[in-house]
Design an enzyme around this catalytic site. Structure first.
Site, PDB file in Angstrom:
ATOM      1  N   ASP A  68       6.743  -0.234   6.914  1.00 16.15           N
ATOM      2  CA  ASP A  68       5.983  -1.376   7.424  1.00 16.15           C
ATOM      3  C   ASP A  68       6.872  -2.578   7.723  1.00 16.15           C
ATOM      4  OD1 ASP A  68       6.629  -1.912   4.787  1.00 16.15           O
ATOM      5  OD2 ASP A  68       4.577  -1.999   4.075  1.00 16.15           O
ATOM      6  N   ASN A 137      -3.383  -3.942  -5.690  1.00 14.60           N
ATOM      7  CA  ASN A 137      -4.747  -3.515  -5.340  1.00 14.60           C
ATOM      8  C   ASN A 137      -4.776  -2.049  -4.876  1.00 14.60           C
ATOM      9  OD1 ASN A 137      -3.579  -3.656  -2.834  1.00 14.60           O
ATOM     10  ND2 ASN A 137      -4.950  -5.225  -2.008  1.00 14.60           N
ATOM     11  N   HIS A 139      -2.661  -0.652  -2.671  1.00 14.73           N
ATOM     12  CA  HIS A 139      -2.226  -0.367  -1.301  1.00 14.73           C
ATOM     13  C   HIS A 139      -0.893   0.374  -1.277  1.00 14.73           C
ATOM     14  CE1 HIS A 139      -0.212  -4.561  -1.100  1.00 14.73           C
ATOM     15  NE2 HIS A 139       0.766  -3.728  -0.843  1.00 14.73           N
ATOM     16  N   GLU A 144      -4.340  -1.554   3.251  1.00 15.07           N
ATOM     17  CA  GLU A 144      -5.136  -2.305   2.293  1.00 15.07           C
ATOM     18  C   GLU A 144      -6.460  -1.587   2.023  1.00 15.07           C
ATOM     19  OE1 GLU A 144      -3.903  -4.696   0.696  1.00 15.07           O
ATOM     20  OE2 GLU A 144      -3.211  -6.376   1.920  1.00 15.07           O
TER      21      GLU A 144
HETATM   22  C1  GLP Z   1       4.271  -4.942  -0.176  1.00 10.62           C
HETATM   23  C2  GLP Z   1       4.769  -3.745   0.611  1.00 10.62           C
HETATM   24  C3  GLP Z   1       4.475  -2.456  -0.075  1.00 10.62           C
HETATM   25  C4  GLP Z   1       4.906  -2.561  -1.531  1.00 10.62           C
HETATM   26  C5  GLP Z   1       4.107  -3.621  -2.211  1.00 10.62           C
HETATM   27  C6  GLP Z   1       4.445  -3.784  -3.681  1.00 10.62           C
HETATM   28  O1  GLP Z   1       2.958  -5.268   0.107  1.00 10.62           O
HETATM   29  N1  GLP Z   1       4.218  -3.694   1.932  1.00 10.62           N
HETATM   30  O2  GLP Z   1       5.142  -1.399   0.593  1.00 10.62           O
HETATM   31  O3  GLP Z   1       4.725  -1.322  -2.169  1.00 10.62           O
HETATM   32  O4  GLP Z   1       4.379  -4.846  -1.567  1.00 10.62           O
HETATM   33  O5  GLP Z   1       5.536  -4.624  -3.810  1.00 10.62           O
HETATM   34  P1  GLP Z   1       6.380  -4.817  -5.107  1.00 10.62           P
HETATM   35  O6  GLP Z   1       7.191  -3.588  -5.243  1.00 10.62           O
HETATM   36  O7  GLP Z   1       7.216  -6.025  -4.836  1.00 10.62           O
HETATM   37  O8  GLP Z   1       5.421  -5.003  -6.215  1.00 10.62           O
END
Ligand code: GLP
Length: 243
Positions: A68, A137, A139, A144
């Site tokens: 992404d 959440n 995702h 989402e």
């Molecule tokens: C973002 C990314 C996700 C990631 C998530 C969790 O929203 N788009 O790919 O898994 O954050 O992030 P973190 O690893 O910093 O908790």
């Protein structure tokens, strides 16, 4: 089928995840890696860089597809996922940048960028292993919670909880982009293997729902229960009790 490794802490989780990806690269030097951003995989990338520096890994033929990117950020923006990947992995290993793919969040025609990304992934035959983080959440990528599982690469409006969670990486919450371009579940399911990493108490609820809850688009990661080869690597805080 989901296999779970429950490691002691973040360092052990990162070593385990890096070992799984390294095995893939060693067995298949021209493998296709699906890559993720966020703070969770940073330790995994550090371990991979160390293995490269120790002469254990060769990225010369490795190809990559990232999950992404924020809409509106150019690759030189230090908050972009293009920048993140260079900073944490690509600049430190012998990967050919022409073999790397990150969705184009700065494209003038975002719909065309989504279609092009799907076409490139399908032409490549999908990834050999897809690394995923997990949103608080539930995702994955930027898929989402929604009424239905999204299929291909698409544009999403980020939820307030994701904007708040990700704002810690920006100077001010007003700077967090409100939209993103992300692989959909179709792209993720093209992967022969999926590897999800999650650590810390803030992920415990999402991990529990992903592993043991019903498969529902309200918890996008729950659909991983339907993929044939998923490995989840967590630390003890993200999975306080095994069912
Ligand atoms: C973002 C990314 C996700 C990631 C998530 C969790 O929203 N788009 O790919 O898994 O954050 O992030 P973190 O690893 O910093 O908790």
């Amino acid at each position: 089928m989901i296999k779970v490794y429950r490691e002691k802490d973040y360092a052990a989780m990162s070593r385990r995840a890096a070992d799984i990806i390294a095995a893939e690269i060693i067995l298949r030097p021209d493998c296709i890696l699906g890559l993720a951003t966020g703070s969770t995989p940073i330790g995994t990338y550090e371990n991979l860089v160390e293995k490269y520096q120790a002469g254990e890994l060769d990225f010369a033929k490795v190809r990559t597809f990232n999950l992404d990117e924020y809409v509106g950020l150019t690759p030189d923006n230090d908050q972009s996922y293009h920048y993140f990947m260079k900073d944490h992995l690509f600049s430190h290993v012998n990967i050919d940048m022409d073999n790397t793919h990150v969705p184009d969040g700065a494209a003038a025609d975002l719909d065309a960028a989504c279609k092009a990304y799907d076409a490139a992934m399908i032409a490549a035959g999908g990834t050999d292993i897809q690394l995923l983080g997990l949103g608080q959440n539930g995702h994955v990528g930027f898929n989402e919670p929604a009424d239905a599982f999204p299929t291909g690469t698409h544009i999403v409006e980020l939820t307030q909880s994701t904007i708040e969670a990700n704002s810690r990486l920006f100077d001010d919450i007003s700077e967090v982009p409100t939209r993103a371009i992300t692989m959909g579940i179709m792209n993720i399911f093209l992967a022969k293997k999926i590897l999800l990493v999650a650590n810390g108490p803030k992920k415990a609820d999402a991990v529990k729902k992903m592993l043991y809850g019903p498969v529902t688009p309200d918890v996008p990661a729950s659909i991983l229960q339907l993929h044939p080869d998923v490995t989840v690597v967590v630390d003890e805080e993200a999975l306080p009790e095994m069912k």
